[in-house]
Every structure is written in C-alpha cells, then in structure tokens.
Scaffold this active site. Structure first.
Site, PDB file in Angstrom:
ATOM      1  N   LYS A 189     -17.522 -11.743   8.612  1.00 19.97           N
ATOM      2  CA  LYS A 189     -16.958 -10.761   7.662  1.00 19.97           C
ATOM      3  C   LYS A 189     -16.768 -11.442   6.312  1.00 19.97           C
ATOM      4  CE  LYS A 189     -12.968  -7.777   6.884  1.00 19.97           C
ATOM      5  NZ  LYS A 189     -12.069  -6.795   7.465  1.00 19.97           N
ATOM      6  N   SER A 245     -14.280  -5.354   1.568  1.00 17.79           N
ATOM      7  CA  SER A 245     -14.451  -4.728   0.248  1.00 17.79           C
ATOM      8  C   SER A 245     -13.756  -5.531  -0.841  1.00 17.79           C
ATOM      9  CB  SER A 245     -13.988  -3.276   0.262  1.00 17.79           C
ATOM     10  OG  SER A 245     -12.649  -3.133   0.681  1.00 17.79           O
ATOM     11  N   GLY A 246     -12.689  -6.235  -0.502  1.00 19.08           N
ATOM     12  CA  GLY A 246     -12.127  -7.246  -1.403  1.00 19.08           C
ATOM     13  C   GLY A 246     -11.652  -6.809  -2.781  1.00 19.08           C
ATOM     14  N   GLY A 247     -11.276  -5.534  -2.942  1.00 24.84           N
ATOM     15  CA  GLY A 247     -10.794  -5.098  -4.255  1.00 24.84           C
ATOM     16  C   GLY A 247     -11.835  -4.316  -5.048  1.00 24.84           C
ATOM     17  N   ARG A 284       0.848  -1.212   0.000  1.00 25.05           N
ATOM     18  CA  ARG A 284       0.000   0.000   0.000  1.00 25.05           C
ATOM     19  C   ARG A 284       0.885   1.265   0.000  1.00 25.05           C
ATOM     20  NH1 ARG A 284      -3.134  -3.537  -0.835  1.00 25.05           N
ATOM     21  NH2 ARG A 284      -4.635  -4.454   0.603  1.00 25.05           N
ATOM     22  N   GLU A 322     -13.659 -14.415   9.044  1.00 23.26           N
ATOM     23  CA  GLU A 322     -13.569 -13.824   7.693  1.00 23.26           C
ATOM     24  C   GLU A 322     -13.229 -14.887   6.654  1.00 23.26           C
ATOM     25  OE1 GLU A 322     -10.725 -10.615   7.240  1.00 23.26           O
ATOM     26  OE2 GLU A 322     -11.174 -10.381   5.121  1.00 23.26           O
ATOM     27  N   ARG A 335      -9.354  -1.482   2.287  1.00 21.88           N
ATOM     28  CA  ARG A 335      -9.038  -0.618   1.137  1.00 21.88           C
ATOM     29  C   ARG A 335     -10.137   0.385   0.821  1.00 21.88           C
ATOM     30  NH1 ARG A 335      -7.516  -5.701  -2.438  1.00 21.88           N
ATOM     31  NH2 ARG A 335      -8.802  -6.618  -0.803  1.00 21.88           N
TER      32      ARG A 335
HETATM   33  C1  5MM Z   1      -6.607  -4.635   5.843  1.00 19.90           C
HETATM   34  O1  5MM Z   1      -6.217  -5.878   5.275  1.00 19.90           O
HETATM   35  C2  5MM Z   1      -6.378  -7.002   6.123  1.00 19.90           C
HETATM   36  C3  5MM Z   1      -5.096  -7.737   6.321  1.00 19.90           C
HETATM   37  O2  5MM Z   1      -4.658  -8.265   5.119  1.00 19.90           O
HETATM   38  P1  5MM Z   1      -3.246  -9.030   5.066  1.00 19.90           P
HETATM   39  O3  5MM Z   1      -3.312 -10.153   6.027  1.00 19.90           O
HETATM   40  O4  5MM Z   1      -3.117  -9.459   3.631  1.00 19.90           O
HETATM   41  O5  5MM Z   1      -2.217  -8.024   5.403  1.00 19.90           O
HETATM   42  C4  5MM Z   1      -7.478  -7.899   5.574  1.00 19.90           C
HETATM   43  O6  5MM Z   1      -7.707  -9.042   6.339  1.00 19.90           O
HETATM   44  C5  5MM Z   1      -8.710  -7.110   5.547  1.00 19.90           C
HETATM   45  O7  5MM Z   1      -9.185  -6.931   6.851  1.00 19.90           O
HETATM   46  C6  5MM Z   1      -9.800  -7.760   4.736  1.00 19.90           C
HETATM   47  O8  5MM Z   1      -9.310  -8.427   3.605  1.00 19.90           O
HETATM   48  C7  5MM Z   1     -10.769  -6.709   4.280  1.00 19.90           C
HETATM   49  O9  5MM Z   1     -10.058  -5.675   3.673  1.00 19.90           O
HETATM   50  P2  5MM Z   1     -10.573  -5.121   2.302  1.00 19.90           P
HETATM   51  O10 5MM Z   1      -9.467  -4.225   1.832  1.00 19.90           O
HETATM   52  O11 5MM Z   1     -10.779  -6.328   1.416  1.00 19.90           O
HETATM   53  O12 5MM Z   1     -11.864  -4.408   2.624  1.00 19.90           O
END
Ligand code: 5MM
Length: 339
Positions: free
Chosen positions: A220, A262-264, A34, A178, A293
């Site tokens: 989640k 949000s997943g991308g 990021r 999640e 994200r």
């Molecule tokens: C913020 O990202 C979280 C940690 O990801 P890594 O283990 O890859 O560093 C991740 O678990 C996040 O909480 C979820 O994927 C939801 O984040 P998004 O960006 O998909 O909303």
C-alpha cells in the site's frame, strides 16, 4: 488448513480485477479530526453509528473486496445488532485490522518518526482472528525535506515493517505493508520519486531478510506526486508515468497487488490518477486502491452526524467506490463525476 493455504485463500478473496479496499481504520485522534470537520463529537457511539452506516451501504461488495477496521470497530455491532466484521462478510468483503500502535519520534533523528506496536503483536493477532480479521495493516511514514528521510530512518522503519509482516504471516494473517512517503511540503514530483525509490527498495530488502513470502503480501504505497505546497499540479499522466517507473524499479513481480493510499489527494484526483496508472499498460501486479479519505470524505460531509442523512451518506460512498472501481480498470472519465 495449513497457514500457507489460509494466506493464499485470503489473497484470492481480496484481489480481483475490479474491486479495491476501503481504509476505515482511523485511530482515535484521526477520527476525532475527521468528525471535528463536520462538527460531530468523537464518542464511541458516534464512531459506531458512522462505521455501521458506511459498512452497511447496500451492494458495497460490488466495488470493495476488503475493509481495514480499527481495533474498536472489530467489537462493535451494527444498528441491527450484527457484529461489524460480520456485516462486511455478508457483503462479500474481507475484514482486516490496523495493528500498528501509531508513530513516535525516532530517537536521535530530529523530525523523523517510527511506528510502534510489535510488542505482543502475535498474541493480538490471535485475538483479532477470533473476531473475524483475516488481514492486517501497518503504516510507516517518511517526511520529505532537504535532509529527510535519512538513511537511519528508512532502515529502521523498513526493519519494523518487515518484522510486522513476518509475524502476521506466521499467524496466517495477510500483511498489507504501507510505507507512506508524505505529500506534505513543496517538493517536486522528482524528489518524491527519489525518496520513494529509496524507501521501497530498502523495504523489499528487509522483507527478504525476514523471509516474508511476497506472494502473500499486499503493498500500500503513495503515488508519485509533487508536495501539496508545490506551485504546480502534475497531470494524471505524469503521476502515472513516475509512479509506474518507481514501482517497476523496486517492487518484485511476486507481489500480487499494489493498492494505493490517497494521502491527501482530493477524491477526484485520487480517482483520476489511479485511472491513468491503469491506462498505462499492463504491469506485473494488480493496481488498485486502499483509500481512506478519498473514499470517505464525501460520505462524511453528507452525514453530518445525522441519521436522516443516512441514504445520502451511503450514496456518496457508493459513488466513490464505483468510480474507483472504474479507475481500477482505466475506464473512468471525469464527466462521470456528475452522474
Ligand atoms: C484511514 O486512515 C488510516 C489510519 O490513520 P491513523 O493511524 O493516522 O489514524 C491510514 O493508515 C490510512 O489507511 C492510510 O493513510 C490511507 O488513507 P488515505 O486517507 O491516505 O487514503
């Protein structure tokens, strides 16, 4: 206080009709990615400065009820010397902690992964609690292809997620579970639904096997969306229709809240889709957000690693939190993006 009372209190503090969760638990490789997108080096001080800035956003607690932190952040302090979990508490936000230790390849299952981190988890949770964490999060991922996820990967991951949840509850920590069916690929929304239905169904079987109290959990999940390389983008109404259908088929009504990842999706898509989901009528669970994200992207872009951009950074996060709070009650419209 008994463990059940403690869990119930945390659930009550984390669930209300207008707020959601901020996922700020990027692990070291993810935050480095990021930061790279804005040409900022991922040093411990830069991570502290950024997270201190976003968590100190004035009135963030108006729209955010929980923040998922990374282990390192639990021990860091704000620019004013206040421990970051305490900064959250002062905002009326419950601090939580990502406790999984990331993904590794699942043996004998080409291309599939399993999340690790169960060893020593009970002891780590005791430590995290002394640092202020009241809930935890663990993420599993499932890849969609013509042959994945396999039954083997879905069963193995469900078992691990359920064991994590059971350990958390035994320590008085609310588990966010999640199961993320990834957006990568060119599959249809129907294929995402088919896979998600299987994944969520097996997850709730496993939670039952491990005697997890569903009333003291938060789900989640991903929304039902087509793969990011699929030719056509589905409307928010179509995403809402498929998402609610699959959740109604698989998630017991005892679960108090579903907070989507949000997943991308772009920030605007994630907000519009959540809004359509909440406009589709009343459901057995609260339907909110736990975005990483989709909440932080505009803030990171505004920050650029420069202290002089602090106000702009906080304003960008505040705006996304506000719009998602509106979406959480179905009151968002796209023209609000410009106000
Ligand atoms: C913020 O990202 C979280 C940690 O990801 P890594 O283990 O890859 O560093 C991740 O678990 C996040 O909480 C979820 O994927 C939801 O984040 P998004 O960006 O998909 O909303």
């Amino acid at each position: 206080m008994s463990i059940q009372t403690e869990l119930q209190q945390t659930i009550e503090d984390m669930i209300d009709s207008t707020r959601g969760i901020l996922a700020a638990d990027e692990s070291s490789p993810t935050i480095a990615k990021r930061f790279k997108s804005i040409n900022v080096e991922s040093t411990e001080e830069n991570r502290r400065a950024y997270r201190s800035l976003i968590l100190s956003t004035p009135d963030l607690g108006k729209y955010i009820c929980g923040v998922i932190l990374f282990e390192e952040t639990l021990a860091q302090k704000s620019d004013d010397g206040v421990p970051l979990p305490e900064v959250c508490i002062q905002q009326g936000i419950v601090p939580g902690i990502k406790v999984d230790k990331g993904k590794i390849p699942l043996a004998n299952a080409s291309g599939e992964e399993i999340t690790q981190g169960l060893d020593g988890l009970a002891q780590r949770l005791e430590q995290y609690k002394t640092q202020g964490a009241r809930f935890a999060k663990w993420r599993n991922v499932y890849h969609i292809s013509d042959r994945t996820p396999t039954h083997q990967a879905v069963i193995a991951n469900s078992e691990v997620l359920a064991r994590y949840a059971a350990i958390c509850q035994s320590k008085g920590v609310v588990p966010i579970v999640e199961p993320e069916v990834l957006i990568d690929g060119d599959h249809t929304i129907e294929r995402c639904s088919e896979v998600s239905q299987f994944v969520f169904h097996e997850l709730y079987h496993a939670l039952q096997r491990h005697h997890v109290v569903l009333e003291h959990t938060i789900l989640k999940p991903n929304m039902m969306v087509a793969g990011k390389n699929f030719a056509h983008k589905e409307s928010p109404e179509r995403v809402a229709e498929e998402t609610i259908k699959i959740l109604r088929r698989t998630v017991p009504a005892a679960v108090p809240s579903i907070n989507f990842l949000s997943g991308g999706q772009t920030p605007e898509e994630a907000t519009a889709n959540l809004n359509a989901i909440n406009q589709a009528g009343s459901q057995p669970w609260e339907l909110s957000f736990s975005y990483g994200r989709a909440l932080q992207q505009p803030a990171l872009k505004a920050w650029q690693g420069k202290a002089e951009n602090s106000d702009k950074t906080q304003a960008a996060l505040f705006q996304r939190a506000r719009l998602n709070s509106l979406a959480r009650t179905g009151k968002y419209t796209s023209d609000m993006e410009n106000n």
